[in-house]
Each structure stands twice: as C-alpha cells, then as structure tokens.
Write an enzyme that holds these catalytic residues in place. Structure first.
Site: not given
Length: 435
Positions: A164-165, A168-169, A186, A224
């Site tokens: 994800g982004s 949020i990571g 990732e 991505c």
C-alpha cells in the site's frame, strides 16, 4: 552529528564506496588495524572486562580474521515464522492477496489475510471462497475498514506483509515496532522511464507501445509499478508525443474516458485527488509536456492515467535527474547503449531496473528506501516468510583443549596459529570479491 552524517552521506553519494579497489583497500586496512594493534586491543579488553589475552584473541581480536570449529559442519534449515498478517491493496485486490499468501503457505505458516475495503466486491469474494477451499482454522480472512485494521495491529504477529501507501506503511511499521514484529513493506514510488533515441523506427514503435501499455495498462495507471514520468531529449520529444497519442488512440479509441479497455478510478476520493493535479474534471489518458518540477504531479505518486514528459538536453542527464529525487521502486530504460546501461546500474539506486521492457514475475520484487523493503515472488516469497535457522553439527572425535582455560602461552600460540592458517580464507575472499 550533522557534520558526521553529512560527510558519510557525501562519501556514499560520490560513488567511491562502490568501487572494487576501495572495498579491497578498506578490508585490507581493517586486517592491518587488527594485526598492528593487537596489544592495544588486548589491553583495552583487559581494562574494561578483565579478559585474559588468550580469551581476548580467541573471542574478539582473532575472530574477524578467522574462526575455527573443527571437526564440524554447518547448514541452514528454513522454518516457518509462525502467524502471518497480510494486508493486500485495492488496485490488484486478488493477486496482491494471493501472491504473498502462496509464499506464506509454502513456507509453512498460518495466515490472516486482510483484503482492502476499497475493493469491497473482491474482499467479499475472497472472504467467502477461501474458507471453502482451504484450512479455515489456519488460513482466515478478516474484512473491514480502518477501525478493524487498528484493532488487528494491536496484536502480536510473527510477520506482517503490507502492500500500500507509504503513509499507511508508517502506521503499520509503528504498530509492529511495539512487538518487534518483522515487516515487509511493498510501497509505491515515482517510477521513471528513460527513452533514448533508438536506432530504428521499428524499435521506437515497440518502445512507445510498451511504455503506453505500462502506463495505462495496469489499472489505468493505478499501480506502484506503472510508469510515473518519461524522460526524453527535447528534440526527440515531439516525435515521442505524437507516437504516444497514436498508440493511446489505438488502445482506447478517440475518447479514452468511454473505453471499456481502460480501468476506472477506484473511488471519488481518488478521482478528486487526480483532478487536483490538473484542475481538470476529465480524468482519462493524458500527456503533460514539461510540467513545473515543483508541481504536485512531479512530487507525489500519480497513481492514475496522467503521463508527464520531462525534456532534457542530453538523455544522460536523466541519471542526475533520478538521483536528485527519492529512490524509485523501478527504473525503466529503453536504450541500446551498453555504456549508458552500465551507468544507470552503477549510478542510480532503485528496487528494480528494467531495460527495454517491463517487470518479470520470476525476478524478486521489492523496493528500497522510501519505496519499501523486503522482496517476494517465486522462491523469494518462500524466503520472505521463512527463518533460515543456522545449524552446526559438532563431533566428539577430537577435543581441542587449547580452546579452554586455564590459559597458557602454548594455548595462546595454538589459537593464533589456527586462526592464521584460516587467514588465507580472508585473502581468497579479497581476491574473489567482485563488483
């Protein structure tokens, strides 16, 4: 601290640490440091910890040069990490759920899968189907939005795999840190594409078709790994733009927004984010020629169907352009110039570099720096969800008494001789070290 960090970063940025000569020189210097200053090191160890010179040499001073356990053999045994938490993403909600799930199961783990709530139909179908086909106690699916995610992250996991982004990571990683849980992230990254002036028209047509396919093909640019911006020489740009327009028309027709072959923007929030880049209510396949470099579209991951084209005087300038920005997830480069390829590989840093085509699933996939860390796909997925346990098998055939106290001059000489014999292993390493 700022001065020290600045000097170290500048040294790395200069590229000198990459050279074979520098690496050999530093390793040789470290060996010389140990050998030339053995007495100083031994006295310091005695001062701080009361270590006898023989113990100091056995456990510390001699260790960087060699370590002897004879007779013995060693091996690595992979074992599952335990209970894995997988967060999948909405843009490829099936494959980004199942790909890591395959790796986690292959390694022998139990898994909790949390599909993205932004792809609710896919989340629902996974939640309904997985228990019908798989062990519903060891492999479970949890649906829900941010509140559910917050509750999930309160618990201890043996590994978290997040796609994800970066925003949020960071939240996931912060929660994982409380339990010292290892994490694979990732994330995204503005993936540049370098387009050199290819030697033949047919090669250029193939390159442009592949660039268009990699920009608008994967979920309308909501990926991505999608091309984020294109770098070309200024005098070459009009030709490229015209060819891109024709390719877009061939792929998606006169009105791409009406095409059934172009995936839609996932929701209203992302639609409004994209229109904010151009102040344009129409979101479809669009080319933006030389936008300001400080504009949002050049500093935020686009994740949509817009393609900025940045013109340069010489294509070699693309290297410095990429280096001046955060490390990308992937660099794509279309060129036949082998010297230029080597420069791209040696002077830039990215999760992946692809020449003249786009990603291959058999290669390990993952980011670097802000684009994430950890890798998966194929065997690398198995490795990501495994711990390689080191195992040494000792023997009772021979007992080397000089390993043990009370320390004597003979034992000191024996240990030194054994270590020095294995010093040749270090020399072989230096001779065999490759770029």
């Amino acid at each position: 601290m700022e001065i020290i960090l600045g000097e170290v970063r500048e040294s790395f940025k200069s590229g000198k640490t990459r050279s074979l000569e520098w690496r050999k020189k530093q390793l040789t210097a470290l060996i010389n440091l140990i050998q030339d200053n053995e007495q100083k090191l031994s006295k310091a160890l005695f001062h701080d910890l009361g270590k006898h010179p023989a113990e100091a040499y056995r456990d510390e001073i001699g260790c960087p040069i060699s370590l002897v356990f004879f007779p013995a053999k060693g091996e690595l045994q992979p074992e599952p990490l335990g209970v894995i938490l997988i967060f999948s993403c909405w843009n490829f909600p099936i494959s980004l759920a199942l790909d890591p799930l395959i790796g986690a199961i292959s390694a022998g783990n139990a898994v909790v899968l949390k599909p993205s709530d932004q792809a609710p139909a896919c989340s629902s179908v996974l939640a309904n189907l997985i228990p019908l086909y798989m062990d519903s106690k060891a492999i479970q699916v949890i649906e829900g939005g941010p509140q559910i995610c917050e509750k999930i992250l309160l618990h201890k996991w043996d590994k978290i795999f997040f796609t994800g982004s970066a925003q949020i990571g960071r939240i996931v990683m912060t929660a994982a840190a409380k339990h010292l849980t290892p994490v694979t992230l990732e994330l995204g990254g503005k993936c540049p594409t370098i387009l050199d002036s290819l030697s033949t028209t047919s090669d250029l047509k193939v390159a442009v078709k592949r660039i268009a396919g990699a920009k608008w093909g994967p979920c309308s640019g909501q990926a991505c790994i999608a091309v984020d911006y294109l770098l070309v020489e200024a005098n070459f740009a009009p030709t490229v733009i015209e060819m891109l327009k024709k390719t877009i028309k061939r792929f998606y027709g006169e009105k791409p927004i009406e095409s059934k072959s172009l995936a839609r923007i996932v929701n209203q929030r992302h639609f409004e984010r994209l229109t904010g880049f151009l102040k344009d209510p129409l979101v479809a396949a669009s080319i933006i020629h030389d936008p300001p470099l400080d504009a949002a579209i050049m500093n935020e991951e686009i994740f949509g169907p817009f393609l900025p084209i940045i013109t340069l005087n010489k294509i070699e300038e693309s290297i410095e352009f990429i280096k001046s920005r955060p490390k990308p997830l992937t660099i794509y480069a279309f060129t036949k110039d082998e010297k230029f390829k080597r420069r791209i590989l040696s002077e830039t840093s990215s999760g992946t570099v692809m020449f003249n085509d786009f990603l291959c699933d058999t290669l390990p996939f993952g980011g670097v720096d802000q684009s994430g860390f950890g890798r998966y796909h194929g065997k690398y997925s198995f490795d990501t969800f495994s711990h390689e346990k080191a195992i040494m098998q000792g023997s009772f055939l021979i007992e080397i008494e000089p390993r043990y106290p009370p320390w004597t001059d003979f034992k000191m000489k024996f240990i030194r001789l054994a270590y020095r014999l294995n010093y040749f292993g270090i020399l072989l390493l230096l001779l065999g070290l490759k770029k």
